[in-house]
Design a protein around this motif. Structure first.
Motif, PDB file in Angstrom:
ATOM      1  N   ASN A   1      12.983 -11.582  -6.787  1.00  0.00           N
ATOM      2  CA  ASN A   1      13.061 -12.320  -7.810  1.00  0.00           C
ATOM      3  C   ASN A   1      14.171 -13.065  -7.951  1.00  0.00           C
ATOM      4  O   ASN A   1      15.063 -12.732  -6.804  1.00  0.00           O
ATOM      5  CB  ASN A   1      12.528 -11.623  -9.179  1.00  0.00           C
ATOM      6  CG  ASN A   1      13.666 -10.531  -9.595  1.00  0.00           C
ATOM      7  OD1 ASN A   1      14.864 -10.289  -8.897  1.00  0.00           O
ATOM      8  ND2 ASN A   1      13.473  -9.730 -10.439  1.00  0.00           N
TER       9      ASN A   1
ATOM     10  N   ARG B   1       9.227  -7.883  -6.796  1.00  0.00           N
ATOM     11  CA  ARG B   1       8.536  -8.216  -7.767  1.00  0.00           C
ATOM     12  C   ARG B   1       7.187  -7.882  -7.490  1.00  0.00           C
ATOM     13  O   ARG B   1       6.755  -7.815  -6.371  1.00  0.00           O
ATOM     14  CB  ARG B   1       8.383  -9.777  -7.548  1.00  0.00           C
ATOM     15  CG  ARG B   1       9.819 -10.463  -8.385  1.00  0.00           C
ATOM     16  CD  ARG B   1       9.400 -12.007  -8.328  1.00  0.00           C
ATOM     17  NE  ARG B   1       9.201 -12.560  -7.012  1.00  0.00           N
ATOM     18  CZ  ARG B   1       7.949 -13.168  -6.761  1.00  0.00           C
ATOM     19  NH1 ARG B   1       7.164 -13.378  -7.747  1.00  0.00           N
ATOM     20  NH2 ARG B   1       7.645 -13.728  -5.413  1.00  0.00           N
TER      21      ARG B   1
ATOM     22  N   TYR C   1       3.098  -7.589  -7.755  1.00  0.00           N
ATOM     23  CA  TYR C   1       1.909  -8.898  -7.569  1.00  0.00           C
ATOM     24  C   TYR C   1       0.609  -7.851  -7.501  1.00  0.00           C
ATOM     25  O   TYR C   1       0.543  -6.953  -7.203  1.00  0.00           O
ATOM     26  CB  TYR C   1       2.244  -9.315  -5.931  1.00  0.00           C
ATOM     27  CG  TYR C   1       1.406 -10.381  -5.882  1.00  0.00           C
ATOM     28  CD1 TYR C   1       2.375 -11.625  -5.610  1.00  0.00           C
ATOM     29  CD2 TYR C   1       0.114 -10.606  -5.553  1.00  0.00           C
ATOM     30  CE1 TYR C   1       1.263 -13.037  -5.303  1.00  0.00           C
ATOM     31  CE2 TYR C   1      -0.490 -11.471  -5.108  1.00  0.00           C
ATOM     32  CZ  TYR C   1       0.032 -12.758  -5.053  1.00  0.00           C
ATOM     33  OH  TYR C   1      -0.561 -14.033  -4.767  1.00  0.00           O
TER      34      TYR C   1
END
Length: 163
Positions: A33, A39, A41
């Motif tokens: 990020n 991040r 998913y």
């Protein structure tokens, strides 16, 4: 029967016996990020559960498989199943590889309404993904009973202490 075994029986009843389970499968994105942190998913996939493993047919070049190649630790949640946790993902290879014959037959049966439509078995990128559960939480009666399960050591851990 100990509590780990009780939890396994609940999982088998909810997800086993050749059932097509819709699960949310979370991986870590390949790019961080804005702050440089990993991040998550997530996507829904159909999965066959058997003996502590979810099996999924997928495309070897998909985003999820690229992410798993970089970090094979995943998280999952069974849709409407009160069963979630973590696992280690492994690409078992082409569905038509002779070593996958028995598993392929089970997957074709579980996913029979849509299997041929969604999978091109002639493409060697049509593969089987195994998610071997390492830890899980099973909830019964809207939280009245909770099983915190360590699949590696085959024990139930103290609530909230599972790592």
């Amino acid at each position: 029967m100990n509590r780990f075994e009780e939890g396994l029986k609940i999982i088998e009843k909810r997800c086993g016996n050749g059932k097509d389970n819709v699960i949310s499968l979370a991986t870590i994105a390949m790019e961080p990020n804005a702050e440089g942190k990993p991040r998550p998913y997530v996507r829904e996939v159909d999965a066959l559960y058997e003996d502590g493993v979810f099996y999924i047919t997928t495309w070897a070049k998909s985003t999820k498989m690229q992410q798993i190649a970089q970090n094979n630790e995943v998280a999952f949640a069974v849709s409407n199943g009160w069963f979630s946790g973590n696992g280690i993902a492994e690409n078992l290879g082409w569905v038509l590889d002779p070593k996958n014959a028995e598993l392929r037959a089970k997957l074709r049966k579980a996913f029979s309404p849509w299997y041929d439509f969604a999978n091109n078995e002639q493409d060697e990128n049509c593969v089987i993904l195994a998610v071997r559960i390492t830890r899980a939480i099973v909830i019964v009666d809207h939280g009245a009973v909770r099983y915190d399960m360590d699949f590696v050591n085959k024990i139930e851990t103290e609530e909230g202490k599972i790592k």
